[in-house]
Design a protein around this motif. Structure first.
Motif, PDB file in Angstrom:
ATOM      1  N   MET A  59      18.571  46.718  47.400  1.00  0.00           N
ATOM      2  CA  MET A  59      19.617  47.695  47.744  1.00  0.00           C
ATOM      3  C   MET A  59      20.797  47.024  48.448  1.00  0.00           C
ATOM      4  O   MET A  59      21.949  47.374  48.207  1.00  0.00           O
ATOM      5  N   GLN A  60      20.495  46.041  49.304  1.00  0.00           N
ATOM      6  CA  GLN A  60      21.587  45.323  49.975  1.00  0.00           C
ATOM      7  C   GLN A  60      22.435  44.564  48.952  1.00  0.00           C
ATOM      8  O   GLN A  60      23.665  44.516  49.056  1.00  0.00           O
ATOM      9  N   GLU A  61      21.756  43.998  47.958  1.00  0.00           N
ATOM     10  CA  GLU A  61      22.485  43.314  46.866  1.00  0.00           C
ATOM     11  C   GLU A  61      23.367  44.300  46.099  1.00  0.00           C
ATOM     12  O   GLU A  61      24.500  43.982  45.732  1.00  0.00           O
ATOM     13  N   ILE A  62      22.814  45.475  45.843  1.00  0.00           N
ATOM     14  CA  ILE A  62      23.568  46.483  45.083  1.00  0.00           C
ATOM     15  C   ILE A  62      24.778  46.956  45.891  1.00  0.00           C
ATOM     16  O   ILE A  62      25.876  47.113  45.346  1.00  0.00           O
ATOM     17  N   ILE A  63      24.587  47.157  47.185  1.00  0.00           N
ATOM     18  CA  ILE A  63      25.709  47.585  48.039  1.00  0.00           C
ATOM     19  C   ILE A  63      26.836  46.546  47.984  1.00  0.00           C
ATOM     20  O   ILE A  63      28.004  46.894  47.769  1.00  0.00           O
ATOM     21  N   ALA A  64      26.467  45.278  48.147  1.00  0.00           N
ATOM     22  CA  ALA A  64      27.487  44.215  48.150  1.00  0.00           C
ATOM     23  C   ALA A  64      28.155  44.105  46.783  1.00  0.00           C
ATOM     24  O   ALA A  64      29.384  43.986  46.676  1.00  0.00           O
ATOM     25  N   GLY A  65      27.347  44.150  45.732  1.00  0.00           N
ATOM     26  CA  GLY A  65      27.891  44.041  44.380  1.00  0.00           C
ATOM     27  C   GLY A  65      28.805  45.206  44.045  1.00  0.00           C
ATOM     28  O   GLY A  65      29.901  45.014  43.496  1.00  0.00           O
ATOM     29  N   ALA A  66      28.367  46.418  44.391  1.00  0.00           N
ATOM     30  CA  ALA A  66      29.168  47.611  44.080  1.00  0.00           C
ATOM     31  C   ALA A  66      30.478  47.591  44.864  1.00  0.00           C
ATOM     32  O   ALA A  66      31.526  47.991  44.350  1.00  0.00           O
ATOM     33  N   GLU A  67      30.413  47.107  46.087  1.00  0.00           N
ATOM     34  CA  GLU A  67      31.631  47.042  46.911  1.00  0.00           C
ATOM     35  C   GLU A  67      32.681  46.136  46.259  1.00  0.00           C
ATOM     36  O   GLU A  67      33.860  46.487  46.181  1.00  0.00           O
ATOM     37  N   ALA A  68      32.240  44.998  45.756  1.00  0.00           N
ATOM     38  CA  ALA A  68      33.177  44.062  45.119  1.00  0.00           C
ATOM     39  C   ALA A  68      33.773  44.668  43.844  1.00  0.00           C
ATOM     40  O   ALA A  68      34.988  44.584  43.608  1.00  0.00           O
ATOM     41  N   VAL A  69      32.912  45.278  43.027  1.00  0.00           N
ATOM     42  CA  VAL A  69      33.403  45.858  41.766  1.00  0.00           C
ATOM     43  C   VAL A  69      34.337  47.033  42.056  1.00  0.00           C
ATOM     44  O   VAL A  69      35.381  47.196  41.415  1.00  0.00           O
ATOM     45  N   ARG A  70      33.958  47.847  43.028  1.00  0.00           N
ATOM     46  CA  ARG A  70      34.789  49.009  43.369  1.00  0.00           C
ATOM     47  C   ARG A  70      36.182  48.560  43.811  1.00  0.00           C
ATOM     48  O   ARG A  70      37.186  49.146  43.402  1.00  0.00           O
ATOM     49  N   ARG A  71      36.255  47.515  44.621  1.00  0.00           N
ATOM     50  CA  ARG A  71      37.568  47.033  45.074  1.00  0.00           C
ATOM     51  C   ARG A  71      38.408  46.561  43.889  1.00  0.00           C
ATOM     52  O   ARG A  71      39.611  46.769  43.845  1.00  0.00           O
ATOM     53  N   GLN A  72      37.750  45.911  42.932  1.00  0.00           N
ATOM     54  CA  GLN A  72      38.495  45.447  41.754  1.00  0.00           C
ATOM     55  C   GLN A  72      39.000  46.642  40.927  1.00  0.00           C
ATOM     56  O   GLN A  72      40.128  46.642  40.441  1.00  0.00           O
ATOM     57  N   PHE A  73      38.135  47.639  40.787  1.00  0.00           N
ATOM     58  CA  PHE A  73      38.534  48.853  40.055  1.00  0.00           C
ATOM     59  C   PHE A  73      39.742  49.514  40.730  1.00  0.00           C
ATOM     60  O   PHE A  73      40.690  49.931  40.068  1.00  0.00           O
ATOM     61  N   VAL A  74      39.682  49.650  42.054  1.00  0.00           N
ATOM     62  CA  VAL A  74      40.785  50.287  42.792  1.00  0.00           C
ATOM     63  C   VAL A  74      42.062  49.465  42.606  1.00  0.00           C
ATOM     64  O   VAL A  74      43.150  50.011  42.389  1.00  0.00           O
ATOM     65  N   ASP A  75      41.907  48.157  42.618  1.00  0.00           N
ATOM     66  CA  ASP A  75      43.060  47.275  42.471  1.00  0.00           C
ATOM     67  C   ASP A  75      43.703  47.407  41.089  1.00  0.00           C
ATOM     68  O   ASP A  75      44.932  47.352  40.950  1.00  0.00           O
ATOM     69  N   VAL A  76      42.886  47.607  40.073  1.00  0.00           N
ATOM     70  CA  VAL A  76      43.419  47.642  38.705  1.00  0.00           C
ATOM     71  C   VAL A  76      44.071  48.996  38.382  1.00  0.00           C
ATOM     72  O   VAL A  76      44.816  49.106  37.402  1.00  0.00           O
ATOM     73  N   ILE A  77      43.830  50.008  39.204  1.00  0.00           N
ATOM     74  CA  ILE A  77      44.485  51.314  38.986  1.00  0.00           C
ATOM     75  C   ILE A  77      46.003  51.113  38.933  1.00  0.00           C
ATOM     76  O   ILE A  77      46.671  51.537  37.988  1.00  0.00           O
ATOM     77  N   ALA A  78      46.540  50.442  39.952  1.00  0.00           N
ATOM     78  CA  ALA A  78      47.991  50.238  40.007  1.00  0.00           C
ATOM     79  C   ALA A  78      48.438  49.170  39.021  1.00  0.00           C
ATOM     80  O   ALA A  78      49.495  49.303  38.387  1.00  0.00           O
ATOM     81  N   ARG A  79      47.625  48.116  38.846  1.00  0.00           N
ATOM     82  CA  ARG A  79      48.039  47.043  37.938  1.00  0.00           C
ATOM     83  C   ARG A  79      48.143  47.517  36.496  1.00  0.00           C
ATOM     84  O   ARG A  79      48.970  47.038  35.728  1.00  0.00           O
ATOM     85  N   ASP A  80      47.276  48.466  36.097  1.00  0.00           N
ATOM     86  CA  ASP A  80      47.356  48.964  34.723  1.00  0.00           C
ATOM     87  C   ASP A  80      48.662  49.713  34.497  1.00  0.00           C
ATOM     88  O   ASP A  80      49.293  49.577  33.445  1.00  0.00           O
ATOM     89  N   THR A  81      49.068  50.498  35.476  1.00  0.00           N
ATOM     90  CA  THR A  81      50.332  51.233  35.341  1.00  0.00           C
ATOM     91  C   THR A  81      51.513  50.267  35.352  1.00  0.00           C
ATOM     92  O   THR A  81      52.484  50.443  34.603  1.00  0.00           O
ATOM     93  N   GLU A  82      51.424  49.213  36.182  1.00  0.00           N
ATOM     94  CA  GLU A  82      52.503  48.203  36.181  1.00  0.00           C
ATOM     95  C   GLU A  82      52.608  47.527  34.813  1.00  0.00           C
ATOM     96  O   GLU A  82      53.706  47.293  34.309  1.00  0.00           O
ATOM     97  N   ALA A  83      51.455  47.240  34.204  1.00  0.00           N
ATOM     98  CA  ALA A  83      51.462  46.627  32.870  1.00  0.00           C
ATOM     99  C   ALA A  83      52.133  47.561  31.866  1.00  0.00           C
ATOM    100  O   ALA A  83      52.946  47.123  31.036  1.00  0.00           O
ATOM    101  N   PHE A  84      51.807  48.838  31.973  1.00  0.00           N
ATOM    102  CA  PHE A  84      52.427  49.818  31.054  1.00  0.00           C
ATOM    103  C   PHE A  84      53.932  49.879  31.275  1.00  0.00           C
ATOM    104  O   PHE A  84      54.710  49.960  30.316  1.00  0.00           O
TER     105      PHE A  84
END
Lengths: 208, 208
Positions: A59-84
């Motif tokens: 579970m600790q591994e999942i928490i750390a892994g999900a946190e990293a992926v979630r941050r990347q997802f949040v980051d790409v929200i704005a980058r995708d619109t900038e690309a468009f």
């Protein structure tokens, strides 16, 4: 204002407006972030509980892994619109001379490639998050079973939504090597992600 | 702070935290709001264009319909978490005397029913939004085809996510008439919504 600094209400209003961006790409990324957040939440609601003590490390591994992926997802929200917005900007370039036409065409090809890379990044994120979600299945707090299911559903929508964004953009790309690469890598991700998402949803569904 | 007044980043952070609410219910509602917003956006990007002049009236109907459903989806984001907090509040009620135990039990039954009504409302919203999305299919701006597909994907995830929330809550409800009603009505919505969502996604996919 950065998209991710907008309130949920304001983002929903802007998405619904006749502004072409943000569109489905940023919405898919946000959905992916929400799904990944839920996977992290379920793992967080499992740690420290006697009943699940044997899965503490996982579970600790999942928490750390999900946190990293979630941050990347949040980051790409704005980058995708900038690309468009990069594509939209090309339409404002002059096209009077042959030189201008050539520069415009080249800029459009680059902009379309950028618009392929952001949804491809989302597909990679969604697969990673689905793998984490699958590892939590059957080992995490059953009180949050529905949350794990919603995570899988949102991640499935994110990976398929990102795929549609890749397809619409590569349809205008002339570099056939680039097109073939992202088409085959995208299909490979779908082949792993979709059955996994369905398996998680069906397993949760049958447990309720 | 009202959930919908939070920024995307802050909401994602809170969702990922070990706070049990907001959880999958509010995330499903937000996903539904995003899907409905995209359907409205696609219709908005279609009106006033010569190529789609014959569908002008339909698109105006879709814009108005999507706007109403989207507002309801946004509204239920916070209400679903409030309903969940109602369940948590019951756990703080005293249970020393028989009278207290009976009051606690009754309060829990009411709280679980409230937690069934909000996801049921989401299922109704998602079906309405999918019907609007289906009406836009093949008649709306093809430049936004992928957005229409992402709308359908998010609405499918919303209807299935809401269903998981209904199932986890009715499992604790003793009123079998209530349980049977929401189980059968939920199944009826799924039977309409899922094939429609798949049809929209497949149609968009094959057009790209």
């Amino acid at each position: 204002m950065k998209l991710t600094d907008m309130t949920l209400t304001a983002f929903s209003d802007l998405l619904a407006s006749d502004a072409p961006a943000p569109g489905g790409g940023s919405a898919a990324a946000l959905g992916g972030a929400l799904g990944t957040a839920l996977t992290g939440m379920v793992a967080s609601l499992t740690v420290g509980k006697k009943k699940y003590a044997e899965h503490e490390e996982l579970m600790q591994e999942i928490i750390a892994g999900a946190e990293a992926v979630r941050r990347q997802f949040v980051d790409v929200i704005a980058r995708d619109t900038e690309a468009f917005n990069g594509v939209s900007a090309v339409f404002t370039m002059p096209k009077d001379t042959d030189g201008q036409k050539a520069a415009r065409k080249q800029a459009m090809q680059q902009a379309l490639q950028a618009c392929t890379l952001t949804p491809f990044e989302m597909m990679c994120c969604a697969l990673s998050a689905l793998e984490l979600t699958g590892r939590a299945l059957g080992k995490s707090n059953t009180n949050a079973a529905s949350d794990l299911g919603v995570a899988a559903l949102n991640l499935k929508a994110a990976v398929q939504g990102a795929w549609l964004n890749i397809l619409i953009n590569i349809s205008g790309i002339e570099d056939q090597e680039f097109v073939a690469k992202y088409r085959s890598e995208g299909e490979a991700i779908l082949a792993k992600a979709l059955p996994l998402a369905d398996h998680i949803y069906e397993t949760v569904l049958s447990s309720l």
